[in-house]
Motif scaffolding. Sequence first.
Motif, PDB file in Angstrom:
ATOM      1  N   TYR A 148       9.366   2.122  -3.140  1.00 55.34           N
ATOM      2  CA  TYR A 148       9.180   0.885  -2.369  1.00 55.34           C
ATOM      3  C   TYR A 148      10.261   0.742  -1.298  1.00 55.34           C
ATOM      4  CZ  TYR A 148       8.279  -4.076  -1.469  1.00 55.34           C
ATOM      5  OH  TYR A 148       7.980  -5.274  -0.875  1.00 55.34           O
ATOM      6  N   ARG A 178       0.856   5.780  -4.094  1.00 56.66           N
ATOM      7  CA  ARG A 178       0.165   4.559  -4.520  1.00 56.66           C
ATOM      8  C   ARG A 178       0.595   3.363  -3.680  1.00 56.66           C
ATOM      9  NH1 ARG A 178      -3.958   6.543  -7.713  1.00 56.66           N
ATOM     10  NH2 ARG A 178      -3.161   7.638  -9.540  1.00 56.66           N
ATOM     11  N   ILE A 179       1.909   3.198  -3.502  1.00 57.94           N
ATOM     12  CA  ILE A 179       2.414   2.055  -2.746  1.00 57.94           C
ATOM     13  C   ILE A 179       2.071   2.201  -1.266  1.00 57.94           C
ATOM     14  CG2 ILE A 179       4.523   0.867  -2.026  1.00 57.94           C
ATOM     15  CD1 ILE A 179       5.671   1.529  -4.795  1.00 57.94           C
ATOM     16  N   ARG A 181      -0.464   3.658   0.089  1.00 56.70           N
ATOM     17  CA  ARG A 181      -1.874   3.337   0.325  1.00 56.70           C
ATOM     18  C   ARG A 181      -2.075   1.827   0.357  1.00 56.70           C
ATOM     19  NH1 ARG A 181      -4.441   6.433   2.835  1.00 56.70           N
ATOM     20  NH2 ARG A 181      -4.593   8.191   1.385  1.00 56.70           N
ATOM     21  N   LEU A 182      -1.413   1.104  -0.548  1.00 57.38           N
ATOM     22  CA  LEU A 182      -1.538  -0.357  -0.570  1.00 57.38           C
ATOM     23  C   LEU A 182      -0.923  -0.998   0.665  1.00 57.38           C
ATOM     24  CD1 LEU A 182      -0.740  -0.970  -4.342  1.00 57.38           C
ATOM     25  CD2 LEU A 182      -2.966  -1.224  -3.225  1.00 57.38           C
ATOM     26  N   ALA A 305       3.810  -5.435  -6.814  1.00 54.87           N
ATOM     27  CA  ALA A 305       3.125  -4.450  -7.645  1.00 54.87           C
ATOM     28  C   ALA A 305       2.335  -5.044  -8.801  1.00 54.87           C
ATOM     29  CB  ALA A 305       4.148  -3.445  -8.190  1.00 54.87           C
ATOM     30  N   HIS A 308      -1.339  -5.890  -8.359  1.00 58.22           N
ATOM     31  CA  HIS A 308      -2.146  -4.684  -8.142  1.00 58.22           C
ATOM     32  C   HIS A 308      -2.329  -3.898  -9.437  1.00 58.22           C
ATOM     33  CE1 HIS A 308      -2.460  -5.224  -3.875  1.00 58.22           C
ATOM     34  NE2 HIS A 308      -1.157  -5.145  -3.674  1.00 58.22           N
ATOM     35  N   ARG A 313      -5.777  -1.757  -9.038  1.00 58.92           N
ATOM     36  CA  ARG A 313      -5.599  -1.053  -7.768  1.00 58.92           C
ATOM     37  C   ARG A 313      -4.350  -0.172  -7.769  1.00 58.92           C
ATOM     38  NH1 ARG A 313      -5.519  -4.266  -2.561  1.00 58.92           N
ATOM     39  NH2 ARG A 313      -5.993  -2.191  -1.725  1.00 58.92           N
ATOM     40  N   LEU A 314      -3.452  -0.387  -8.723  1.00 58.99           N
ATOM     41  CA  LEU A 314      -2.221   0.386  -8.792  1.00 58.99           C
ATOM     42  C   LEU A 314      -2.141   1.053 -10.160  1.00 58.99           C
ATOM     43  CD1 LEU A 314       0.411   1.308  -7.548  1.00 58.99           C
ATOM     44  CD2 LEU A 314       1.453  -0.868  -8.193  1.00 58.99           C
TER      45      LEU A 314
END
Length: 354
Positions: A148, A178-179, A181-182, A305, A308, A313-314
């Motif tokens: 992050y 993952r992060i 993409r979000l 996070a 999600h 989604r995460l």
Amino acid sequence: MNQRPDTSADTRTDTGTRAGATAVTVQQVARPDGFPTADLFRFVEGRLPAPSRGTALVENVYWSVDPYHREMMDGAFALNAPLEGRTIGRVIESRAPELPEGALLLHRHGWRTHAVLRPDEARLLPSHEGVPLSAHLGILGGTGLTAYVALTRIAQLQAGQDVFVSAAAGGVGTATARIGRLLGAGRLIGSAGSPAKVAHLTEHVGYDIAFDYHDGPVVDALRAAAPDGVHRTVDNVGGEHLEAAIAASRDHARIAWVGAIAQYHAAEPPPAPRNLFDLVGRSIRLEGFLVRDYPHLQQELYDFAVPHIQSGRLPLDATLVTGFDQIVNAFLGMLRGENLGKMIVGAAQPTALR
């Protein structure tokens, strides 16, 4: 190693009575020469420690093994003394009001079954419905916070920008994808160390393209994967990967340098990238950082996070190894790249992993 998906949502332990209870620590007995081996460690059993006034006795239930531990083996870890690492434990006896019995804590007195802690050595963990406890050593812990910080503060990722990530199948690498993409990243490009990991990255983690760095020069593989260059890089490897990242960077690109796995086992550090001057010629920013300097962003990570994770989604990318007696094997396996996502060791008691 005994591996299974990480689906635990809570941890409960049966501590029994103090009489006859024992605690186990892992100690390093010699310095490594190249890749570490199991005979450099020993398990030491002793009496269960008792907390003094202002401290609490914690039974550890999850342990993190991380690449930085290898670097610490060269001198930062004291020989013949318990090692350290990020750990989750439950308070089983307390003489500190700030650490009530039953509380779940994150602390750094790892590589042992029990620890006596002061309040300033631990952080009370929040409870989030539907979020496994072990996530606090992965996406909600130092691993996720590293990714992050790398993306939001160091690389300052903007929506639509392409990102290259080295060691993409590891804990930080999967968390970065993952992060990212979000956050609206464009193309995600990753490197990994086997065809199976390459397939995992594109089929399950969300990378648009990945390559095996054993197949040839990294600079050629990255150039083929990103012929128009990349805007942002999160580098966990250093050496040849960092040189390739510089070569593939667009003008005004940013590179977040997280680690240098390439030099951990080498007798001599790899040479510095031969194209460092390109940083000047193309106004590229290269910045290294330590996640320990960003504890003030922990709540921000939770706020980002947790919803999600709860929505699905995460996903949580982790390899869970069962049994404290397997912690050395898990550490060496992580260094060999046997994990997908974050490598975590969980207590062996079935009730402790519910």
